[in-house]
Design an enzyme around this catalytic site. Sequence first.
Site, mmCIF file in Angstrom:
data_model
loop_
_atom_site.group_PDB
_atom_site.id
_atom_site.type_symbol
_atom_site.label_atom_id
_atom_site.label_comp_id
_atom_site.label_asym_id
_atom_site.label_seq_id
_atom_site.Cartn_x
_atom_site.Cartn_y
_atom_site.Cartn_z
ATOM 1 N N HIS A 170 27.764 -2.866 10.254
ATOM 2 C CA HIS A 170 27.188 -2.190 9.419
ATOM 3 C C HIS A 170 26.509 -2.875 8.606
ATOM 4 O O HIS A 170 26.539 -4.335 8.542
ATOM 5 C CB HIS A 170 27.625 -0.558 9.074
ATOM 6 N N HIS B 62 0.690 -1.055 0.075
ATOM 7 C CA HIS B 62 0.406 -0.055 0.016
ATOM 8 C C HIS B 62 1.246 1.463 0.167
ATOM 9 O O HIS B 62 2.240 1.267 0.543
ATOM 10 C CB HIS B 62 -0.783 -0.224 1.201
#
Length: 329
Positions: free
Chosen positions: A179, A10
């Site tokens: 990371h 959506h």
Amino acid sequence: MSVGIIIATHGIAAEQLLRTTEMLIGKQNDVATIDFVAGENAETIITKYREKIQNDLSHCDHFLFLVDTWGGSPFNAANRVVDDKDNMDIITGVNIPMLVETFMARDDNLSLNELVSVALETGRMGVRALKYTEKEMNIEVPNTIETEEIAVSAPINLTANQKGHLVVGLARIDDRLIHGQVATRWTKESKVKRIVVVNDDVAKDQVRSTMLKGVAPLGVMVHVVSVEKMIRVWNNPEYAGERMMLLFTNPSDVVTLLKAGVEMSSINIGGMAYSEGKKMITSAVAVDDKDIAAFEEIHNMGIELDVRKVSNDTRQYMMTLLKKNKLIA
């Protein structure tokens, strides 16, 4: 077998999910995104799906729809496209961990069912809380190298003459330490179960150490140790044969370990941030005279110096880059 993946949500989240994932593991092929915006309906999405399958993904044999919610319009439309086709499936609850692992699993040429299994497992395991612990969870405490004497959750049977060292699956210099790329692609490709951050300053920083351990990839233990302690870990037969990733912030610490006998055949340089007195030699790597001297010393030991942020980047070599930038003869 090629599996085309269609991400549908959506609003306009689908493309952003893909972009975020590509920041972590690089550009992806055979992926399409579908947004469902105001004024559209299931018929609109069905048309979009079919156009992607017939055009952008026409060369794919199988198709996996990764959508946001069960029963929503993207799901309902995909359900009508999939129907009873054996070469298509749908998974709801799409998230970043699911996308990262699913994309990387495609490289292993898995079947559609195997890929669905990977997506379901990692999508679920990617939902975790930092502080909240479910009372009924049984968490096995793994071996730890945080203490001087190895603390274990159960006795380990060691023979008196056990010898050997740990295996360095990847040695990487990256001042960002853990990371995205490290936690996903590099960990998977180096096949390690432990990541060891080796740096005196970071080891003394309780806050930073705790944060690093908190972002450990699923199934991987993270430790933060001083350079001296890493030497002791290397010489401890407890870890003989165990594959680990060593993460450094600078090449000088690497030199210290090499001189102490730690065996590393290749050093990957992923990122060294710019600061005053340093010169950029790539978009992610800056060096000063101390760094250059350390790299030269490592090179003279016959050790490869490979410069790449992510594993599918074009391989460059530190000494070539230093010569190109006229920093060494």
